[in-house]
Design an enzyme around this catalytic site. Structure first.
Site, PDB file in Angstrom:
ATOM      1  CE  LYS A 217      -4.136   2.125   2.872  1.00 51.25           C
ATOM      2  NZ  LYS A 217      -4.457   1.695   3.519  1.00 51.25           N
TER       3      LYS A 217
ATOM      4  CB  SER B 293      -7.816   4.167   3.435  1.00 47.81           C
ATOM      5  OG  SER B 293      -6.976   3.504   3.928  1.00 47.81           O
TER       6      SER B 293
ATOM      7  CB  SER C  67      -8.229   1.746   6.111  1.00 48.21           C
ATOM      8  OG  SER C  67      -9.423   2.575   5.983  1.00 48.21           O
TER       9      SER C  67
END
Lengths: 491, 73
Positions: free
Chosen positions: A77, A156, A180
């Site tokens: 990420k 997210s 997330s």
């Protein structure tokens, strides 16, 4: 033979050790798939660096010095800073930023000495500074859900969940502040776990809300999550002041343990009106499956579940407003071209660099921390945070694991909630309580709900009980095949 | 933006009504079950000097210094 991209982390690691495949050909295969992707899951590639890491993994495998996951491809990420790739946190304010160091999690998973040996294919899209639950707050581009490209992948960590579901990479890292990892895993039909707060180092993980942020793995199976989590955790006492002095564990040790007599608590607040019927049916079926495995379901109550929404959305923005003050256009990041003095440079750089949701949270956070409002908002929220955590400890007196839905609905349509931030906040209701309490939580594929979209079962454990959660998830995956289902878009 | 922020504060009202008399704030979640002490490390340089790498992403640098608009005349 199974296609390389259909293989799990565990299977790929075994093939690599048996010298049936090498890291370089694997890296080339996954790099080609990822670079051909049109879902928006990736923000950057550096094929030269990926192949150099693969070469290093091959050398370690040949020399017998390789880490446990040597040569297995993955992607990070874009919240984790990396020297080999740009790092943006999904924000224009960090466009083109190159970190001078690697995050601890990146180092622990990577090919550096002492690392697990995984090869980084690229950096994954996410909501700006991890603020969002649909990935639509990325400053660069939205991500589409591989199960239905008109829908969001969750957020997210939406790039991570979409990339793993579409088999672009076998696994990815994510971060979970208010859900997330769990919510995008649920929306894309994959498996993800957030460990106990303080288990994984936050060093080099761009901070959103420091008392909540935790790193964790996202992959297709509980076994793969266990293998990666074992590599990611461990004390980092000199570099992260909130890192716990708790030794690293082999979280895969109990995967096959029988579940006879395990007590799973079912919080009644997770099954109220707002829950979509299709999600409820899938979750109920998963709980039935657990009963067949010898689990005892116990009704429990988490009475302050609804309060977790305002509490979280006070605490997280308060911490964000402080953390994000470092983005001032002086030492790194975007600097406006149009300024007259230092203060106007700060103001314009930030106004140009941050997106709408980030600005909303910075302003909310600064307000609730300001003189005259601090006690009524921030301190009050921290007190209720303790009450919410205590509620969990009450519940764990009568059960070992807590289960329920990850989210009230399946993935929604792109654009459906973009004008209504509060609607987005309300959809976080089932993931926020465990985040506030700092408890480990995961999402396990539990079937399909409305419009044939994936549904995740949320499992919450007590502090440091990750191995037990992964055991429960693994046994469910041996009894069901939801985690093996493949979205139509993934070929 | 103002409407959206006001919309958010309408859901905060429920939180303000909760009686929290005698409840200690929880700054570190693990403090729910055990004492969490703030840790200090020895004051020694642990990182190598890497000025060049640190300044690689700076918007304006001159002779190894970060440049900002003039603050004092």
């Amino acid at each position: 033979m199974t296609a390389l991209h259909d293989m799990t982390v565990a299977a790929l690691a075994a093939e690599l050790r048996a010298k049936k495949i090498n890291a370089t050909e694997l890296a080339q295969h996954f790099l080609a798939r990822s670079q051909a992707d049109t879902s928006g899951a990736f923000l950057s590639f550096n094929p030269e660096a990926t192949l150099a890491q693969a070469k290093e993994a091959d050398a370690q495998l040949a020399a017998g010095t390789a880490g446990p996951l040597a040569g297995v491809p993955m992607a990070h990420k874009d919240i984790f800073v990396t020297t080999d790739f740009p790092t943006t946190a999904g924000s224009k304010i960090l466009e083109g930023y190159r970190s001078p160091f690697d995050a601890t999690v990146v180092r622990k998973l990577g090919v550096q000495a002492g690392g697990a040996g995984m090869v980084n294919v690229g950096k994954l899209n996410c909501d700006e500074f991890a603020m969002g639950s649909s990935n639509e707050n990325s400053a660069y581009k939205p991500v589409t859900n591989p199960w239905d490209t008109s829908r969001v992948p969750g957020g997210s960590s939406g790039g991570s969940s979409a990339a793993v579901a579409a088999r672009l990479v076998p696994a990815a890292t994510g971060t979970d502040t208010g859900g997330s990892i769990r919510q995008p895993a649920s929306f894309c039909g994959i498996t993800g776990i957030k460990p106990t707060y303080g288990r994984a180092s936050r060093y080099g993980m761009i901070a959103y809300a420091s008392s909540l942020d935790q790193a964790g793995p996202m992959s297709r199976t509980a076994e793969d999550c266990a293998l990666m989590l074992s590599a990611m955790c461990g004390p980092d006492l000199d570099r992260d002041s909130t890192s716990l002095d708790v030794p690293a564990e082999n979280f895969a040790r109990d995967l096959n343990a029988p579940l006879d007599g395990l007590r799973i608590g079912i919080p009644k607040e997770f099954f109220g009106e707002g829950l979509a019927p299709g999600v409820r049916t899938a979750v109920d079926a998963a709980l039935k499956e657990y009963e067949k495995l010898g689990v005892k379901l116990v009704p429990i109550s988490l009475p302050r579940t609804e309060l977790s929404i305002p509490v979280y959305y006070i605490i997280a923005p308060a911490e964000a407003s402080s953390n994000l003050s470092r983005f001032d256009g002086v030492k790194f990041g975007h600097r406006t071209k149009d300024y007259t003095d230092l203060v106007s440079m700060y103001k314009r750089s930030r106004a140009e660099g941050f997106g709408e949701e980030v600005k909303r949270r910075i302003m909310t956070g600064a307000y609730v921390l300001s003189h005259g409002y601090y006690d009524a908002y921030y301190l009050q929220a921290q007190k209720i945070r303790r009450m919410i955590s205590d509620d969990f400890q009450q519940a764990f007196k009568v059960c070992d694991v807590i289960a329920g839905p990850v989210a009230p609905t399946v993935a929604w349509k792109l654009g459906e909630k973009t004008d209504d931030p509060v609607a987005n906040y309300l959809a976080d209701i089932f993931t926020l309580p465990a985040s506030l309490a700092g408890l480990p939580g995961m999402s396990v594929p539990a079937g399909f709900g409305e419009n044939g979209m994936p549904v995740g079962l949320q499992l919450i454990g007590n502090y440091f009980k990750e191995a037990q959660l992964l055991n429960a998830a693994h046994r469910l995956q041996q009894a069901t095949d939801f985690h093996l289902r493949q979205p139509g878009g993934a070929k | 933006m103002l409407d959206q922020i006001n919309g958010f504060f309408s859901i905060v009202e429920a939180m303000r009504a909760v009686d929290t008399t005698g409840v200690e704030p929880l700054p570190h979640p693990i403090a729910t079950i055990q004492e969490v002490a703030l840790r200090l490390r020895d004051d020694i340089a642990s990182e190598p000097n890497q000025r060049e790498a640190n300044q690689r992403s700076a918007p304006a640098v001159e002779r190894g210094l970060f440049l900002v608009p003039k603050v004092i005349e």
